[in-house]
Enzyme design. Structure first.
Site, short mmCIF file in Angstrom:
data_model
loop_
_atom_site.label_atom_id
_atom_site.label_comp_id
_atom_site.label_asym_id
_atom_site.label_seq_id
_atom_site.Cartn_x
_atom_site.Cartn_y
_atom_site.Cartn_z
N GLU A 212 0.87 -1.31 0.04
CA GLU A 212 -0.03 -0.01 -0.14
C GLU A 212 0.88 1.36 -0.09
OE1 GLU A 212 -1.84 -0.09 3.62
OE2 GLU A 212 -2.66 2.07 3.68
N ASP B 195 -0.79 -1.58 5.69
CA ASP B 195 -0.73 -0.82 7.05
C ASP B 195 -1.80 -1.50 8.16
OD1 ASP B 195 1.37 0.82 6.51
OD2 ASP B 195 -0.05 2.53 6.26
N ASP C 2 -3.95 -0.59 10.32
CA ASP C 2 -4.96 0.58 10.65
C ASP C 2 -6.13 0.28 9.66
OD1 ASP C 2 -4.28 1.56 8.18
OD2 ASP C 2 -3.38 3.51 8.79
N ASP D 34 -7.41 1.94 7.18
CA ASP D 34 -7.52 2.12 5.81
C ASP D 34 -6.79 0.76 5.31
OD1 ASP D 34 -8.45 4.56 5.45
OD2 ASP D 34 -6.75 5.52 5.49
#
Ligand code: 0RA
Length: 637
Positions: free
Chosen positions: A427, A500, A502, A504
């Site tokens: 990403e 990641d 998180d 997102d």
């Protein structure tokens, strides 16, 4: 543990050897010792209770996750028999819980699960549990018996009088066997809800007593698989307002079908045989598909919606936007295929085809309005497919005209042998940069993806083929997509999604998974799709530090650190925060990393989540963010 000689026959010793084998090679019996195998223990016990329901003797099953980490499954069936087993001369319940057998009960004529990992028996669960306690209500009394790691520790005890019947089994999974003994509520919830859909009116409850405020969910569906289809389509726009449903019993077994078309672009059909999700399809699904294509074409021609000059609608055309649940029940299911989830019984093909043809033809005749909408959807799909084919041809020609075949952003590896190489989908450009520096370029390729990738649940094929990020992924993989897909051409045997830790990152991960599920399903089936696990924390005491991969591990670490010791915790919010050495060491080095292999079930869940997230409701989105904000492992099921 010692056993008294008098109660110990030669047969018993053989029995114990059987369960020793289970403890020595648990993977052979439950597939894995990871989270999947762990959850399988619960399904194994619940399956037996569901068998009682299928036989018509049980209406409620209760599953409780106890505060101490054990699981308790209670049903109101007949109760496991407690009489003396005629051959083994021990109580039948002891046979059921200590003797390895091929599954199924002792021939009492119901529909039994006998394929794949199912039906390996409660004795396997017993062998893999530190303790197991069973309580049976039967023949006027409450009976109980205890075990440790598969061995009897208390003989069958006759207790208080009761008029009720049923079985209660409580077991504690053995932490020496399993990589984790932490049950995931959502995973169990999904499977138990599915079980309740598949068995109309069966009440299944799931209670979590591991937290201060217990959580309880109840599943009971008067509409059965009709409600299942409604549930699957809860965030989609319908083409036909009412779910189409039919069922029939015959010599070959029972068939039930529920279906509804939506404006989406994919086929969301599920097929079950004796409550097992037959991911690899089989004869029942073939019969269903044949009937669907033929019946819709027949109807369209007879009513002049398809003109003489028009080509027939293809199977893919008529299934675009379809959500169907096909459930068959049969006495002797043959499960085949790599994951033993392909139904092989030849008689099912014609049986299902005939029932679906008759049922669907009747529906179309009686409901001309919805019928026309369904056919219009299929005709539109045929047109779009033609356009997509042209778009693919174009991009193929472009490639031949000289522009580089591989995407410019791909940092490829030097080895050519697909069996040895892997590609990371990363990403963002900055994390992509770190990964490029961190990697071993001989066998690791990096493809940075910018921002959110296209949601293929919302977009049709030609849009998907013209998306830059998806195109890059497709050309990098080398396999082609959809009808052109060819696993032989795959350029890497590991496609690793690295995002990641998180919200997102979780979102991007499920979008990529959904793309694989929809366009390259065979990659998942072949076991080529993985999820990387970057650490969440670095925990340091003085100069010594250690990477931690979950909040649970962090809590344990803090708890086990001696009072007064100074420690430091660094939380990694993104891959970009790690330097290349750290990224290599924690996440990419094959010697140290842990990769999660994605299964079809996981990809399916991801697809459902994508649908939830794109719906109009705010609730699913909020829930997703709450559940996955910190949880990098949410797909490890
Ligand atoms: C063997 C025979 C019969 C029932 C069962 C086992 C049985 C097993 C489990 C496991 C969980 N709940 C269960 N309930 C029943 C048939 C008994 C009869 O014929 O009465």
């Amino acid at each position: 543990m010692t056993q008294s000689k008098s109660t110990y026959s030669g047969k018993d010793i053989k029995v114990l050897e059987g369960l020793e084998a289970v403890r020595k090679r648990p993977g052979m019996y439950i597939g894995s010792t990871g989270p999947r195998g762990l959850h399988h223990l619960v399904y194994e016990i619940v399956d037996n209770s569901v068998d009682e329901a299928l036989a018509g003797y049980c209406s409620a099953i209760e599953v409780v996750l106890k505060a101490d980490g054990s699981v308790e499954v209670t049903d109101n069936g007949r109760g496991i028999p407690v009489d003396r087993h005629p051959k083994l001369r021990i109580p039948t319940v002891e046979v059921v819980l200590t003797v390895l057998h091929a599954g199924g009960k002792f021939g009492d004529g119901g529909y039994k699960v006998s394929g794949g990992l199912h039906g390996v028996g409660s004795s396997v669960v017993n062998a893999l549990s530190t303790t197991m306690e069973v309580e049976i209500k039967r023949d006027g009394f409450v009976w109980s018996m205890d075990f440790e790691r598969g061995k009897r520790t208390a003989a069958l005890k006759k207790g208080a009088k009761t008029k009720a019947t049923g079985t209660k089994i409580r077991f504690m999974p053995d932490a020496e066997i399993f990589e984790t003994v932490n049950f995931d509520f959502e995973t169990l919830e999904t499977r138990l809800r599915e079980m309740a859909f598949l068995n109309r009116n069966l009440k299944i409850t799931l209670t979590d007593e591991r937290q201060v405020e217990p959580r309880r969910e109840e599943f009971k569906y008067a509409g059965g698989i009709k409600d299942f289809v409604k549930h699957l389509n809860r965030n989609k726009e319908n083409v036909n307002a009412k779910v189409i449903y039919f069922e029939q019993d015959g010599d070959a077994g029972e068939v039930e079908v529920a279906l509804q078309w939506t404006t989406s672009y994919s086929d969301s059909s599920l097929a079950f045989a004796n409550n097992i999700n037959t991911h690899e399809g089989g004869t029942h699904l073939d019969g269903f598909k044949n009937a669907l294509t033929r019946t819709i074409n027949d109807y369209a021609r007879r009513n002049n919606i398809l003109k003489e000059k028009d080509k027939n609608l293809s199977g893919d055309d008529v299934r675009e936007g379809l959500t169907a649940v096909l459930s068959v029940k049969l006495h002797d299911p043959q499960f085949e295929g790599q994951t033993k989830t392909k139904l092989g019984n030849p008689e099912m093909r014609g049986f299902v085809q005939q029932i679906v043809s008759a049922g669907l033809a009747e529906f179309l005749e009686e409901n001309p309005g919805p019928a026309r909408k369904i056919i219009n959807k299929a005709t539109a799909a045929a047109k779009a497919r033609e356009a997509a084919r042209n778009a693919r041809e174009m991009s193929r020609r472009d490639n031949m005209l000289g522009s580089s075949t591989l995407p410019g952003k791909l940092a490829d590896c030097s080895l050519q042998d697909a069996a040895l190489t892997e590609i990371y989908f990363v990403e963002g450009d900055s994390a992509g940069g770190s990964a490029k520096q961190a990697r071993d370029r001989s066998f690791q390729a990096i493809l940075p993806l910018r921002g959110k990738i296209l949601n293929v649940e919302r977009a049709g094929q030609s849009k998907a083929y013209s998306s830059k990020e998806l195109q890059a992924m497709i050309t990098a993989m080398g396999t082609g997509v959809g009808e052109d897909f060819d696993l032989e051409k795959v350029r890497y045997h590991k496609a690793i999604i690295m995002t990641d830790a998180d919200v997102d990152g979780a979102h991007i991960r499920i979008l990529i998974l959904t793309f694989f599920y929809r366009y390259m399903r065979e990659m998942i089936e072949a076991g080529y799709v993985y999820i990387a696990q970057p650490p969440l924390y670095k925990f340091s005491v003085g100069r010594k530090s250690e990477y931690l991969y979950s909040d649970e591990d962090l809590a344990k670490k803090i708890a086990s650190t001696p009072e007064g010791t100074k420690y430091n915790i660094q939380r990694y919010k993104g891959l970009g925060e790690m330097n290349p050495d750290q990224l290599w060491e924690t996440t990419m080095d094959p010697k140290k990393r842990t990769l999660l292999q994605v299964s079809i079930e996981e990809a399916m869940l991801a697809e459902q989540t994508v649908t939830d997230l794109m719906g109009d409701q705010v609730e699913p989105r909020k829930e997703f963010i709450q559940n996955h904000a910190k949880d990098v492992r949410f797909l490890d099921i």
